[in-house]
Design an enzyme around this catalytic site. Structure first.
Site, PDB file in Angstrom:
ATOM      1  N   ASP A  97      48.448  52.954  34.565  1.00  0.00           N
ATOM      2  CA  ASP A  97      48.184  53.983  35.519  1.00  0.00           C
ATOM      3  C   ASP A  97      49.240  55.133  35.441  1.00  0.00           C
ATOM      4  O   ASP A  97      50.346  54.826  34.919  1.00  0.00           O
ATOM      5  CB  ASP A  97      48.260  53.420  37.134  1.00  0.00           C
ATOM      6  CG  ASP A  97      47.492  54.243  37.869  1.00  0.00           C
ATOM      7  OD1 ASP A  97      47.109  55.324  37.455  1.00  0.00           O
ATOM      8  OD2 ASP A  97      47.326  53.744  39.127  1.00  0.00           O
ATOM      9  N   SER A  98      49.066  56.346  35.810  1.00  0.00           N
ATOM     10  CA  SER A  98      49.638  57.360  35.437  1.00  0.00           C
ATOM     11  C   SER A  98      51.007  57.590  36.386  1.00  0.00           C
ATOM     12  O   SER A  98      51.892  58.247  36.045  1.00  0.00           O
ATOM     13  CB  SER A  98      48.777  58.430  35.940  1.00  0.00           C
ATOM     14  OG  SER A  98      48.477  58.521  37.130  1.00  0.00           O
ATOM     15  N   GLY A  99      51.237  56.800  37.405  1.00  0.00           N
ATOM     16  CA  GLY A  99      52.429  56.932  38.014  1.00  0.00           C
ATOM     17  C   GLY A  99      52.368  57.734  39.361  1.00  0.00           C
ATOM     18  O   GLY A  99      53.032  57.202  40.299  1.00  0.00           O
ATOM     19  N   GLY A 100      51.505  58.466  39.563  1.00  0.00           N
ATOM     20  CA  GLY A 100      51.351  59.464  40.942  1.00  0.00           C
ATOM     21  C   GLY A 100      51.021  58.679  42.035  1.00  0.00           C
ATOM     22  O   GLY A 100      51.767  58.619  43.181  1.00  0.00           O
ATOM     23  N   PHE A 101      50.165  57.604  41.845  1.00  0.00           N
ATOM     24  CA  PHE A 101      49.644  56.824  42.967  1.00  0.00           C
ATOM     25  C   PHE A 101      50.693  55.909  43.682  1.00  0.00           C
ATOM     26  O   PHE A 101      50.979  55.656  44.545  1.00  0.00           O
ATOM     27  CB  PHE A 101      48.499  55.703  42.459  1.00  0.00           C
ATOM     28  CG  PHE A 101      47.920  54.833  43.664  1.00  0.00           C
ATOM     29  CD1 PHE A 101      46.963  55.239  44.435  1.00  0.00           C
ATOM     30  CD2 PHE A 101      48.262  53.551  43.315  1.00  0.00           C
ATOM     31  CE1 PHE A 101      46.739  54.344  45.565  1.00  0.00           C
ATOM     32  CE2 PHE A 101      47.919  52.657  44.177  1.00  0.00           C
ATOM     33  CZ  PHE A 101      47.161  53.078  45.433  1.00  0.00           C
ATOM     34  N   ASP A 151      46.751  61.953  38.731  1.00  0.00           N
ATOM     35  CA  ASP A 151      45.797  62.465  39.813  1.00  0.00           C
ATOM     36  C   ASP A 151      46.416  62.905  41.238  1.00  0.00           C
ATOM     37  O   ASP A 151      47.660  62.447  41.349  1.00  0.00           O
ATOM     38  CB  ASP A 151      44.684  61.520  40.002  1.00  0.00           C
ATOM     39  CG  ASP A 151      44.931  60.181  40.488  1.00  0.00           C
ATOM     40  OD1 ASP A 151      46.359  59.876  40.161  1.00  0.00           O
ATOM     41  OD2 ASP A 151      44.362  59.415  40.811  1.00  0.00           O
ATOM     42  N   GLN A 194      38.070  61.774  42.319  1.00  0.00           N
ATOM     43  CA  GLN A 194      38.641  61.920  43.701  1.00  0.00           C
ATOM     44  C   GLN A 194      37.484  62.543  44.541  1.00  0.00           C
ATOM     45  O   GLN A 194      36.399  63.005  44.118  1.00  0.00           O
ATOM     46  CB  GLN A 194      39.785  62.598  43.746  1.00  0.00           C
ATOM     47  CG  GLN A 194      40.913  61.873  42.985  1.00  0.00           C
ATOM     48  CD  GLN A 194      41.559  60.513  43.661  1.00  0.00           C
ATOM     49  OE1 GLN A 194      41.029  60.135  44.861  1.00  0.00           O
ATOM     50  NE2 GLN A 194      42.265  59.783  43.090  1.00  0.00           N
ATOM     51  N   GLY A 221      40.986  56.399  44.911  1.00  0.00           N
ATOM     52  CA  GLY A 221      40.987  57.000  46.368  1.00  0.00           C
ATOM     53  C   GLY A 221      40.193  56.251  47.314  1.00  0.00           C
ATOM     54  O   GLY A 221      39.948  56.788  48.202  1.00  0.00           O
ATOM     55  N   CYS A 309      38.067  23.610  40.275  1.00  0.00           N
ATOM     56  CA  CYS A 309      38.901  24.429  39.365  1.00  0.00           C
ATOM     57  C   CYS A 309      39.648  23.811  38.293  1.00  0.00           C
ATOM     58  O   CYS A 309      40.163  22.678  38.291  1.00  0.00           O
ATOM     59  CB  CYS A 309      39.765  25.208  40.159  1.00  0.00           C
ATOM     60  SG  CYS A 309      41.055  26.512  39.415  1.00  0.00           S
ATOM     61  N   CYS A 311      41.803  25.245  36.021  1.00  0.00           N
ATOM     62  CA  CYS A 311      43.276  25.703  35.900  1.00  0.00           C
ATOM     63  C   CYS A 311      44.084  24.619  35.861  1.00  0.00           C
ATOM     64  O   CYS A 311      43.878  23.372  36.396  1.00  0.00           O
ATOM     65  CB  CYS A 311      43.810  26.689  36.857  1.00  0.00           C
ATOM     66  SG  CYS A 311      44.416  26.108  38.387  1.00  0.00           S
ATOM     67  N   CYS A 314      45.458  23.137  39.300  1.00  0.00           N
ATOM     68  CA  CYS A 314      44.320  22.383  39.943  1.00  0.00           C
ATOM     69  C   CYS A 314      44.370  21.007  39.176  1.00  0.00           C
ATOM     70  O   CYS A 314      43.863  19.884  39.571  1.00  0.00           O
ATOM     71  CB  CYS A 314      43.173  22.847  40.233  1.00  0.00           C
ATOM     72  SG  CYS A 314      43.267  24.348  41.256  1.00  0.00           S
ATOM     73  N   HIS A 339      46.713  29.539  39.501  1.00  0.00           N
ATOM     74  CA  HIS A 339      45.537  29.470  40.127  1.00  0.00           C
ATOM     75  C   HIS A 339      44.726  30.919  40.419  1.00  0.00           C
ATOM     76  O   HIS A 339      43.665  30.925  40.243  1.00  0.00           O
ATOM     77  CB  HIS A 339      45.432  28.454  41.362  1.00  0.00           C
ATOM     78  CG  HIS A 339      44.192  28.494  41.864  1.00  0.00           C
ATOM     79  ND1 HIS A 339      43.082  27.584  41.613  1.00  0.00           N
ATOM     80  CD2 HIS A 339      43.751  29.009  42.832  1.00  0.00           C
ATOM     81  CE1 HIS A 339      42.305  27.953  42.342  1.00  0.00           C
ATOM     82  NE2 HIS A 339      42.585  28.679  43.324  1.00  0.00           N
TER      83      HIS A 339
HETATM   84  N1  GUN Z   1      45.086  52.963  42.027  1.00  0.00           N
HETATM   85  C1  GUN Z   1      44.074  52.474  43.185  1.00  0.00           C
HETATM   86  N2  GUN Z   1      43.718  53.870  43.680  1.00  0.00           N
HETATM   87  C2  GUN Z   1      44.427  54.814  42.589  1.00  0.00           C
HETATM   88  C3  GUN Z   1      44.164  56.258  42.622  1.00  0.00           C
HETATM   89  O1  GUN Z   1      42.985  56.680  43.449  1.00  0.00           O
HETATM   90  N3  GUN Z   1      44.688  56.820  41.734  1.00  0.00           N
HETATM   91  C4  GUN Z   1      45.651  56.185  40.934  1.00  0.00           C
HETATM   92  N4  GUN Z   1      46.298  56.677  39.971  1.00  0.00           N
HETATM   93  N5  GUN Z   1      45.712  54.993  41.113  1.00  0.00           N
HETATM   94  C5  GUN Z   1      45.395  54.144  42.036  1.00  0.00           C
HETATM   95 ZN    ZN Z   2      43.167  26.062  40.314  1.00  0.00          ZN
END
Ligand code: GUN
Ligand code: ZN
Length: 376
Positions: A97-101, A151, A194, A221, A309, A311, A314, A339
């Site tokens: 993920d880009s980091g902004g969130f 974003d 978004q 979002g 299960c 795993c 379990c 699990h």
């Molecule tokens: N993770 C969950 N929702 C979002 C989102 O809207 N943007 C980003 N960058 N990460 C997320």
């Molecule tokens: Zn399990």
């Protein structure tokens, strides 16, 4: 974007009564079976799990976070070792993920402007700017198969002109990310739709981003406290506007019900900290709902967490044993994490199998009857 392809998408089967589909997303490091759930590792490792253990659980793709990784181990270490795959010895696919969130959700002190997201370093308090260009630079160094655009994230409960501003800014930031992306032949850049809970804004965002002809698209979002009805409506609207022949990633989704509904609405990829975070609080996921293993009633329950299960937790251990370990030993937490990840992987595999056999509606009915027995 460049001609060379770092992603191929092949649809293997479709449900005849919903938008659900089964596909293979071929990425530089792995061919990922979708619909897929991606467990989240924040510091370059999934809390309490090694790369080897994740592979044994049949994880095809994991998620790393740019914000955390940019700080520790830091881009200079990642550069020296040749990326995060090498550093953590993970051979399969990875998404960052880009980091902004993360900054907006973790740090109260962040501030968004057209330049990027300004925030105070939690390590030394100095001011830092995460711009679209900086995010791409860090993500190019990490080297994940899929990178997310920076974003402008707002709460799904935000209303008014800020929703529109964030949507249009996310489109402008996408263009800056596309420009700054240095390795389009090796890494894929996904835009993030978004537009809050406004159908018109979501539609415009989808149309603009689809024009950029990216290898896949994310829906962002959502799942921030809005009504389920509205959340599902937005996902459905987006999957209608997004191309059929490219993967669709629904961000931040991990509850069983949401995964089933979003697969039915045509989403292919999901991530959430929920199964691993909830394990650390002593909660195990099962087909009939959550089990809080810290409860005293489990002290002499010698059955496994889930009787069917397979795993390793379990197969080898009882609820009573996990209960007794939980408060004293880190391994108690590890046993539940194993699990819970296995549970998510199995849920996704059962969805893929039922779609391939055109039995997905029966699968949905069966799972909802187990989860909501009173609603019959
Ligand atoms: N993770 C969950 N929702 C979002 C989102 O809207 N943007 C980003 N960058 N990460 C997320
Ligand atoms: Zn399990």
């Amino acid at each position: 974007m460049a001609d060379e392809k770092a992603l191929e998408f092949k649809i293997l089967g479709k449900c005849s009564r919903s938008k659900a589909r089964v596909s293979v997303i071929s990425l530089p490091h792995y061919d990922v079976d979708a619909p897929v759930f991606m467990p989240v590792g924040t510091q370059g490792t999934l809390k309490g799990m090694t790369s080897y253990q994740l592979e044994k659980l049949d994880c095809h793709i994991i998620l790393g976070n740019t914000y955390h990784l940019g700080m520790r181990p830091g881009t200079d270490v990642l550069e020296k070792v040749g990326g995060l795959h090498n550093f953590m010895n993970w051979k399969r696919a990875m998404l960052t993920d880009s980091g902004g969130f993360q900054m907006v959700s973790l740090l109260k002190l962040s501030e968004v402007s057209e330049e990027g997201v300004k925030f105070q370093s939690p390590h030394d308090g100095s001011e830092m700017l995460l711009s679209p260009e900086k995010s791409m630079e860090i993500q190019n160094t990490i080297g994940a198969d899929i990178m997310m655009q920076l974003d402008d994230v707002i709460s799904s409960l935000t209303t008014g002109s800020r929703v529109e501003e964030a949507m249009y800014r996310s489109i402008r930031w996408l263009d800056r990310c596309i420009k700054a992306h240095k390795r389009p032949a090796e890494q894929n850049l996904f835009p993030i739709i978004q537009g809050g809970l406004d159908p018109k804004l979501r539609e415009i965002c989808c149309q603009e981003m689809v024009k950029r002809d990216c290898p896949g698209y994310a829906i962002g979002g959502l799942s921030g406290g809005e009504e389920k009805e509205q959340f599902w409506k937005m996902v459905s609207l987006c999957t209608d506007y997004l191309p059929e022949n490219k993967p669709r990633y629904c961000m931040g989704i991990g509850y069983t019900t949401d995964l089933i509904v979003c697969v039915a609405l045509g989403a292919d990829m999901f991530d959430c900290v929920y199964p691993t975070r909830t394990a650390r609080f002593g909660t195990a996921l099962t087909a009939t709902g959550q089990l809080s293993l810290r409860q005293q009633k489990f002290a002499s329950d010698f059955t496994p967490i889930e009787s069917d299960c397979l795993c390793s937790t379990c197969r080898k251990h009882s609820r009573a044993y996990v209960h007794s370990l939980f408060s004293r030993e880190a391994v108690g937490c590890h046993l539940i994490t194993v699990h819970n990840i296995y549970y998510q992987m199995r849920l996704m595999k059962e969805m893929r199998d039922s779609i391939m056999n055109d039995k997905f509606p029966d699968f949905v009915k069966k799972r909802f009857n187990l989860l909501y027995p009173d609603k019959n």
